[in-house]
Write an enzyme that holds these catalytic residues in place. Structure first.
Site, PDB file in Angstrom:
ATOM      1  CD  GLU A 143       9.564  10.874  -0.457  1.00  0.00           C
ATOM      2  OE1 GLU A 143      10.331   9.990  -0.887  1.00  0.00           O
ATOM      3  OE2 GLU A 143       8.331  10.722  -0.391  1.00  0.00           O
ATOM      4  NE  ARG A 178      11.264   7.872   0.240  1.00  0.00           N
ATOM      5  CZ  ARG A 178      10.397   7.010   0.795  1.00  0.00           C
ATOM      6  NH1 ARG A 178      10.850   5.952   1.467  1.00  0.00           N
ATOM      7  NH2 ARG A 178       9.094   7.201   0.692  1.00  0.00           N
ATOM      8  CB  SER A 219       1.018   8.029  -5.134  1.00  0.00           C
ATOM      9  OG  SER A 219       1.280   6.666  -4.946  1.00  0.00           O
ATOM     10  CG  HIS A 299      -2.004   4.014   2.959  1.00  0.00           C
ATOM     11  ND1 HIS A 299      -0.879   3.552   3.610  1.00  0.00           N
ATOM     12  CD2 HIS A 299      -1.569   4.500   1.770  1.00  0.00           C
ATOM     13  CE1 HIS A 299       0.183   3.771   2.855  1.00  0.00           C
ATOM     14  NE2 HIS A 299      -0.197   4.343   1.744  1.00  0.00           N
ATOM     15  CG  PHE A 306       4.032  -1.560  -2.859  1.00  0.00           C
ATOM     16  CD1 PHE A 306       4.274  -1.479  -4.218  1.00  0.00           C
ATOM     17  CD2 PHE A 306       5.068  -1.278  -1.977  1.00  0.00           C
ATOM     18  CE1 PHE A 306       5.520  -1.103  -4.692  1.00  0.00           C
ATOM     19  CE2 PHE A 306       6.311  -0.902  -2.439  1.00  0.00           C
ATOM     20  CZ  PHE A 306       6.547  -0.812  -3.809  1.00  0.00           C
ATOM     21  CG  HIS A 320       5.750   8.200  -3.186  1.00  0.00           C
ATOM     22  ND1 HIS A 320       5.441   7.418  -2.098  1.00  0.00           N
ATOM     23  CD2 HIS A 320       6.848   8.906  -2.807  1.00  0.00           C
ATOM     24  CE1 HIS A 320       6.310   7.649  -1.114  1.00  0.00           C
ATOM     25  NE2 HIS A 320       7.175   8.547  -1.531  1.00  0.00           N
TER      26      HIS A 320
END
Length: 352
Positions: A143, A178, A219, A299, A306, A320
């Site tokens: 994905e 995805r 990423s 993370h 973000f 990514h």
């Protein structure tokens, strides 16, 4: 609004998505699209390892040789070059190539010019380390996600078009949703990494066998065209948080299921840094990657940052790609690399 999973890859779900059908994402994102002829892609990471400035020019020459071999028949459709220093103090140059035809990649890899150079005794005696880590996911096994729609990097460069705005993003679990294969498959790993030739502790040539559903994430961040405000946003706010997270995985990822984590900076053929970077992470499984992403403070800080800035991005390009692959579609080979390199650290040696 459309699904990240292309129409020809849709099938009746036996596993549900993480959000209800009426979910609306908070900002626009896009994915790469390929036509129905695309069955499989090849993601090849070809590394040169060295230590200290005395070896730098020889390593750059080796990197240029690999890039030159990409011009041979059946070479990749897209490639880029990176540098990083690992936590053992070794410099690593990686040439990353993408093929949309696995048969062409196989012909390239087996061509005399490529195979003879890799198999040469010179690789054992020239003072450098080499590795090739290759994954070839099927169309349903990867994905992508982009905050922009043009000049897609990585695997996106060998795809055909970009989607419209997609539904499956902005929530925990959207990465899995995805994947076309996630409609019917949990993508669970099988077995362990195994040393099948050589000895990582002794150097020389070592071959590692992977396992089904080994996960690979790339990423990326591109601030080359960003203006002052967005450059500052990336360099002063996003990068420090990102660096912390990537360093944590590099140094402490083993118990979490992270086999290898490299935060790399793009370079040109002379080794000069470009304003582009990305992370290369190999994981035991998508589930292990998800667990870290959803729960670890490093993370969570990346994700929150973000979310705060995503809707306003103009020239800062974030993206990514994540894949899983079958063991038979993986190659992990090392020549004179230190034993913490790539898959060497976690591979199990056969019982004596």
């Amino acid at each position: 609004m459309e699904s990240a999973i292309d129409k020809h890859l849709k099938c009746p779900r036996t596993l549900s998505r993480r959000v209800p059908d009426e979910y609306q994402p908070p900002f626009p994102m896009w994915v790469a699209r390929a036509d129905e002829q695309l069955q499989q892609v090849v993601m090849g990471y070809f590394g040169v390892q060295y230590q200290g400035d005395a070896q730098r020019e020889a390593a750059l020459q080796a990197m240029r040789h690999i890039v030159g071999s990409f011009s041979l028949a059946n070479g990749p459709q897209n490639h880029d070059l990176t540098h990083h220093t690992d936590n053992s103090g070794f410099d690593n140059l990686i040439v990353v190539g993408y093929w949309k035809d696995p048969a062409a990649h196989c012909r390239w890899l087996r061509s005399p010019e490529v195979n003879d150079w890799w198999a040469s005794s010179d690789r054992l005696s020239d003072g450098l380390g080499y590795f090739r880590e290759i994954s070839a996911p099927r169309a349903e096994q990867f994905e992508t996600l982009y905050a922009f729609q043009d000049n897609l990097p990585g695997v996106g460069a060998v795809m055909d078009t970009t989607s419209g705005e997609i539904e499956e993003h902005g929530y925990w679990g959207s990465m899995r949703d995805r994947f076309p294969i996630s409609q019917t498959d949990w993508m669970m790993p099988t077995s362990e990494l195994q040393v099948v030739a050589g000895d990582p502790a002794k150097g020389g040539r070592v071959v590692i066998m992977g396992h089904d559903n080994l996960a690979l994430i790339r990423s990326g961040q591109d601030w080359a065209d960003a203006e002052a405000e967005e450059r500052s946003l990336y360099l002063d706010e996003i990068l420090p948080t990102l660096q912390d997270g990537m360093d944590f995985l590099r140094d402490n990822g083993q118990p979490l299921g992270c086999y290898s984590n490299r935060f790399v900076r793009n370079i040109d053929l002379d080794g000069n840094f470009l304003d582009v970077s990305y992370n290369i992470g190999h994981w035991r499984s998508i589930e292990k990657l998800e667990r870290w992403a959803e729960s670890h403070p490093t993370h969570l800080r990346i994700f929150v940052t973000f979310f705060r800035v995503a809707a306003g991005l103009k020239k800062l390009r974030l993206y990514h790609e994540v894949s899983v692959s079958d063991a038979k579609s993986q190659v992990f080979e090392y020549i004179n690399c230190h034993p913490q390199t790539g898959m060497l650290r976690d591979a199990q040696s056969p019982a004596s």
